[in-house]
Every structure is written in structure tokens, then in C-alpha cells.
Write a protein that holds these residues in place. Structure first.
Motif, PDB file in Angstrom:
ATOM      1  N   ARG A   1      -4.254   6.245   2.531  1.00  0.00           N
ATOM      2  CA  ARG A   1      -3.482   5.078   2.121  1.00  0.00           C
ATOM      3  C   ARG A   1      -4.280   4.310   1.068  1.00  0.00           C
ATOM      4  N   GLU A   2      -3.575   3.865   0.020  1.00  0.00           N
ATOM      5  CA  GLU A   2      -4.251   3.158  -1.065  1.00  0.00           C
ATOM      6  C   GLU A   2      -3.529   1.872  -1.406  1.00  0.00           C
ATOM      7  N   LEU A   3      -4.309   0.938  -1.937  1.00  0.00           N
ATOM      8  CA  LEU A   3      -3.752  -0.336  -2.372  1.00  0.00           C
ATOM      9  C   LEU A   3      -2.894  -0.135  -3.612  1.00  0.00           C
TER      10      LEU A   3
ATOM     11  N   TYR B   1       0.863  -1.173   0.000  1.00  0.00           N
ATOM     12  CA  TYR B   1       0.000   0.000   0.000  1.00  0.00           C
ATOM     13  C   TYR B   1       0.903   1.227   0.000  1.00  0.00           C
TER      14      TYR B   1
END
Length: 121
Positions: free
Chosen positions: A45-47, A37
Motif C-alpha cells: 500500500r502506498e500514499l 492510499y
């Protein structure tokens, strides 16, 4: 206890490459999904990418064709090969793993401490 230790971040010019590594250690019975991430300043927060224990892989649309996730089950390690890096890839990259510490309990999620990736000329 379980620890995830990341390495491989740094400063790279646009178009360059970096390889991140994340090794899990401690009391581990099995590791299910592992992934990466990222979190850029002022953003959630992003994948980035995930890989399951049976090898199924998923990528964020923004990194498809540029990033490659892989894992070495014998070493409890997940990698992220990042090519054709762009300034918008700049972020702190975090490793995540679903780890089962005992056959008698469900798996739990663990996070690494994060590693900074900066893409700038």
C-alpha cells in the motif's frame, strides 16, 4: 464507532477521469489529516495524497499534476479527483483519516473498506 465510507471507483479508459469520495461518520470530535492510499496487486500500500485540517497537501510524485485532493470539513468528507488516468493507476484505493473521538484522547487512524479503480482500454 467511526466509519469511513468510500465511493466513486470503477472502470475507466486511459486518459479518463474519476472522482473518489470518502465520508466519515460516527462519534467524531475532530478530524486531523485525511488522505488516500492505494494498493495494486502484489504491491505494498502506498500514499497517494493527504490533506491536513489546515489545508496542507502532499502528493505522491507519480500523481502530481493529475490528481487533486480536497476536503469538506462541514461534511467530514475527503475527495480525490483523478484525471489523465493511466493503467498503472489501477489499484484498490483506501481512504484514511486521523480522527479524535473525544477532546480527552489522542486521534487514531481509521481506514475505509477500499474502492477498486481499474484503468484499461
Amino acid at each position: 464507532q467511526v466509519q469511513l465510507v468510500e465511493s466513486g471507483g470503477g472502470l475507466v479508459q486511459p486518459g479518463g477521469s474519476l472522482r473518489l469520495s470518502c465520508a466519515a461518520s460516527g462519534t467524531i470530535f475532530s478530524i486531523n489529516a485525511m488522505g488516500w492510499y492505494r494498493q495494486a496487486p502484489g504491491k505494498q500500500r502506498e500514499l497517494v495524497a493527504t490533506v491536513t485540517s489546515d489545508g496542507s497537501i502532499d502528493y505522491a510524485d507519480s500523481v502530481k499534476g493529475r490528481f487533486t485532493i480536497s476536503r469538506d470539513n462541514a461534511k467530514n468528507t475527503v475527495y480525490l479527483q483523478m484525471n489523465s488516468l493511466k493503467p498503472e493507476d489501477t489499484a484498490v484505493y483506501y481512504c484514511n483519516a486521523r480522527i479524535q473521538r473525544s477532546p480527552f484522547f489522542r486521534d487514531s487512524g481509521y481506514w475505509g473498506q477500499g474502492t477498486q479503480v481499474t484503468v484499461s482500454s
